[in-house]
Design a protein around this motif. Structure first.
Motif, PDB file in Angstrom:
ATOM      1  N   VAL A  12       0.854  -1.189   0.000  1.00  0.00           N
ATOM      2  CA  VAL A  12       0.000   0.000   0.000  1.00  0.00           C
ATOM      3  C   VAL A  12       0.889   1.237   0.000  1.00  0.00           C
ATOM      4  O   VAL A  12       2.045   1.186   0.446  1.00  0.00           O
ATOM      5  N   THR A  13       0.359   2.319  -0.511  1.00  0.00           N
ATOM      6  CA  THR A  13       1.072   3.598  -0.482  1.00  0.00           C
ATOM      7  C   THR A  13       0.450   4.467   0.588  1.00  0.00           C
ATOM      8  O   THR A  13      -0.754   4.734   0.562  1.00  0.00           O
ATOM      9  N   ALA A  14       1.253   4.885   1.530  1.00  0.00           N
ATOM     10  CA  ALA A  14       0.768   5.684   2.659  1.00  0.00           C
ATOM     11  C   ALA A  14       0.799   7.173   2.313  1.00  0.00           C
ATOM     12  O   ALA A  14       1.266   7.580   1.250  1.00  0.00           O
ATOM     13  N   ALA A  15       0.305   7.970   3.243  1.00  0.00           N
ATOM     14  CA  ALA A  15       0.235   9.406   3.023  1.00  0.00           C
ATOM     15  C   ALA A  15       1.607  10.044   2.858  1.00  0.00           C
ATOM     16  O   ALA A  15       1.732  11.123   2.265  1.00  0.00           O
ATOM     17  N   ASP A  16       2.659   9.377   3.362  1.00  0.00           N
ATOM     18  CA  ASP A  16       3.998   9.943   3.228  1.00  0.00           C
ATOM     19  C   ASP A  16       4.603   9.661   1.851  1.00  0.00           C
ATOM     20  O   ASP A  16       5.747  10.038   1.575  1.00  0.00           O
ATOM     21  N   GLY A  17       3.845   8.966   0.996  1.00  0.00           N
ATOM     22  CA  GLY A  17       4.310   8.696  -0.367  1.00  0.00           C
ATOM     23  C   GLY A  17       5.102   7.417  -0.529  1.00  0.00           C
ATOM     24  O   GLY A  17       5.445   7.044  -1.659  1.00  0.00           O
ATOM     25  N   ASN A  18       5.398   6.723   0.569  1.00  0.00           N
ATOM     26  CA  ASN A  18       6.169   5.481   0.507  1.00  0.00           C
ATOM     27  C   ASN A  18       5.250   4.266   0.475  1.00  0.00           C
ATOM     28  O   ASN A  18       4.095   4.324   0.909  1.00  0.00           O
ATOM     29  N   LEU A  86       3.540 -13.000  26.653  1.00  0.00           N
ATOM     30  CA  LEU A  86       2.794 -12.136  27.566  1.00  0.00           C
ATOM     31  C   LEU A  86       3.007 -10.685  27.142  1.00  0.00           C
ATOM     32  O   LEU A  86       4.075 -10.113  27.380  1.00  0.00           O
ATOM     33  N   PRO A  87       2.029 -10.053  26.479  1.00  0.00           N
ATOM     34  CA  PRO A  87       2.184  -8.665  26.035  1.00  0.00           C
ATOM     35  C   PRO A  87       2.377  -7.717  27.203  1.00  0.00           C
ATOM     36  O   PRO A  87       1.787  -7.897  28.274  1.00  0.00           O
ATOM     37  N   ARG A  88       3.195  -6.687  26.974  1.00  0.00           N
ATOM     38  CA  ARG A  88       3.446  -5.676  27.997  1.00  0.00           C
ATOM     39  C   ARG A  88       3.096  -4.263  27.514  1.00  0.00           C
ATOM     40  O   ARG A  88       2.468  -3.498  28.224  1.00  0.00           O
ATOM     41  N   TYR A  89       3.530  -3.916  26.296  1.00  0.00           N
ATOM     42  CA  TYR A  89       3.258  -2.595  25.740  1.00  0.00           C
ATOM     43  C   TYR A  89       3.004  -2.720  24.237  1.00  0.00           C
ATOM     44  O   TYR A  89       3.417  -3.697  23.605  1.00  0.00           O
ATOM     45  N   ARG A  90       2.338  -1.693  23.681  1.00  0.00           N
ATOM     46  CA  ARG A  90       2.157  -1.607  22.237  1.00  0.00           C
ATOM     47  C   ARG A  90       2.673  -0.252  21.750  1.00  0.00           C
ATOM     48  O   ARG A  90       2.313   0.794  22.285  1.00  0.00           O
ATOM     49  N   HIS A  91       3.521  -0.303  20.736  1.00  0.00           N
ATOM     50  CA  HIS A  91       4.045   0.918  20.119  1.00  0.00           C
ATOM     51  C   HIS A  91       3.556   0.958  18.683  1.00  0.00           C
ATOM     52  O   HIS A  91       3.665  -0.026  17.947  1.00  0.00           O
ATOM     53  N   VAL A  92       3.010   2.092  18.255  1.00  0.00           N
ATOM     54  CA  VAL A  92       2.449   2.201  16.913  1.00  0.00           C
ATOM     55  C   VAL A  92       3.145   3.313  16.136  1.00  0.00           C
ATOM     56  O   VAL A  92       3.223   4.459  16.598  1.00  0.00           O
ATOM     57  N   LEU A  93       3.638   2.944  14.954  1.00  0.00           N
ATOM     58  CA  LEU A  93       4.210   3.899  14.011  1.00  0.00           C
ATOM     59  C   LEU A  93       3.159   4.153  12.941  1.00  0.00           C
ATOM     60  O   LEU A  93       2.742   3.225  12.236  1.00  0.00           O
ATOM     61  N   ASP A  94       2.705   5.384  12.812  1.00  0.00           N
ATOM     62  CA  ASP A  94       1.629   5.740  11.890  1.00  0.00           C
ATOM     63  C   ASP A  94       2.185   6.550  10.731  1.00  0.00           C
ATOM     64  O   ASP A  94       2.709   7.648  10.922  1.00  0.00           O
ATOM     65  N   ARG A  95       2.058   5.984   9.532  1.00  0.00           N
ATOM     66  CA  ARG A  95       2.543   6.656   8.332  1.00  0.00           C
ATOM     67  C   ARG A  95       1.418   7.304   7.536  1.00  0.00           C
ATOM     68  O   ARG A  95       1.635   7.759   6.423  1.00  0.00           O
ATOM     69  N   GLY A  96       0.236   7.352   8.098  1.00  0.00           N
ATOM     70  CA  GLY A  96      -0.889   7.947   7.400  1.00  0.00           C
ATOM     71  C   GLY A  96      -1.529   6.959   6.450  1.00  0.00           C
ATOM     72  O   GLY A  96      -1.152   6.861   5.291  1.00  0.00           O
ATOM     73  N   GLY A  97      -2.498   6.211   6.951  1.00  0.00           N
ATOM     74  CA  GLY A  97      -3.126   5.182   6.145  1.00  0.00           C
ATOM     75  C   GLY A  97      -2.460   3.826   6.268  1.00  0.00           C
ATOM     76  O   GLY A  97      -2.969   2.829   5.738  1.00  0.00           O
ATOM     77  N   TRP A  98      -1.332   3.763   6.950  1.00  0.00           N
ATOM     78  CA  TRP A  98      -0.633   2.496   7.204  1.00  0.00           C
ATOM     79  C   TRP A  98       0.051   2.595   8.555  1.00  0.00           C
ATOM     80  O   TRP A  98       0.692   3.606   8.879  1.00  0.00           O
ATOM     81  N   THR A  99      -0.089   1.541   9.366  1.00  0.00           N
ATOM     82  CA  THR A  99       0.541   1.534  10.689  1.00  0.00           C
ATOM     83  C   THR A  99       1.343   0.261  10.901  1.00  0.00           C
ATOM     84  O   THR A  99       1.021  -0.795  10.342  1.00  0.00           O
TER      85      THR A  99
END
Length: 294
Positions: A12-18, A86-99
């Motif tokens: 997919v192409t995200a909002a950042d163009g990549n 056992l999950p501890r934390y969630r980190h999300v990188l958001d590229r605009g339309g793709w995470t």
């Protein structure tokens, strides 16, 4: 021949163009074993940023949550046991339309990783202080300084049950034990769902991208409610005498284990006591109650 690929397996192409892999986003597992380090994957040459080291992961399926996706992909690629995380934390990188979601987790049973598909040259448990010696995937290299401190400080929440119950005038005084059981059951109803990082004292300013925590729960009861039993992943501790003293003792024990502890209470004296022994945060009852199922 039928196409057995999942609909999520697409660029997919995200909002950042990549362009990024995963129509519905992607997820990876940063798995930590205190005795061996983190599980890293040497990526196959043909893959994106091939030849670098990163974490197992891949495209999410439609309607699949990040934890399920990260564990499934890690099982498929590295033989990570489905019930060994056992999950501890969630980190999300958001590229605009793709995470891309990184699930920071503990390994709860020993296992040896196995190359289970063509996406890996090698799989290794790497000690934390040696990770930066490897040629890392650029995305993982950028996030590693942020994520590393979380590996050795899993979250925990200690709940002052009497204080939380007493904050809502719903007739709790008619049945204190029943009110404590209902509070326990509301926490249990989360079913392992994450809580907002603010509840465990993490801020977006300090740790950008951390949007969820999966805490260890300890509920301290007292008086006629002190014999309420634990249930599921919610550990209930009955105070033999003063509830505050037991809350302090439980907090100290968790801090000594290396956990990031938040205490839920409105009692100012108790807040001062737990902060003095290393509690990372104290939160009022309403912050907890508004996050619990009705």
């Amino acid at each position: 021949m039928s196409d057995t690929r999942d609909p999520g397996d697409a660029w997919v192409t995200a909002a950042d163009g990549n362009s990024y892999w995963g129509r519905f986003g992607a997820a990876g597992l940063l798995l930590h074993d205190p005795g061996r380090g983190v599980l890293l994957q040497h990526r196959a040459d043909w893959s994106h940023h091939g030849g670098t080291w990163g974490i197992p992961g891949g495209a999410r399926h439609e309607h699949e949550d990040a934890v399920t996706a990260a564990v499934r992909e890690s099982n498929e690629e590295a033989g990570v046991p489905l019930d060994g995380v056992l999950p501890r934390y969630r980190h999300v990188l958001d590229r605009g339309g793709w995470t891309y979601a990184t699930i920071v987790a503990d390994a709860v049973q020993p296992f040896e990783p196995v190359i289970a598909d063509a996406e890996s040259h090698a799989l290794e448990w790497v000690p934390l202080d040696r990770v930066e010696e490897y040629p890392l995937h650029p995305g993982f290299a950028a996030s590693w300084p942020l994520l590393r401190p979380l590996l050795t400080a899993p979250p925990a929440i200690v709940v002052d049950a009497a204080n939380v119950i007493g904050s809502v005038p719903d007739g709790w005084w008619k049945d204190r034990r029943g009110a404590a059981e209902r509070l326990r059951d509301r926490i249990l109803a989360l079913g392992g769902a994450p809580v907002a990082p603010g509840l465990v004292g993490l801020s977006e300013a300090a740790l950008p991208g951390i949007d969820a925590a999966y805490p260890e729960w300890v509920v301290v009861t007292e008086g006629v409610a002190r014999d309420v039993e634990s249930a599921g992943d919610v550990r209930v501790v009955g105070a033999p005498e003063l509830g505050d003293d037991t809350i302090v003792a439980e907090t100290r024990a968790l801090v000594e284990r290396g956990l990031r502890v938040s205490v839920v209470t409105a009692d100012e004296e108790l807040r001062t006591r737990v902060e003095a022994i290393g509690a990372a945060a104290t939160r009022g009852p309403k912050k907890l109650l508004k996050r619990l199922p009705a």
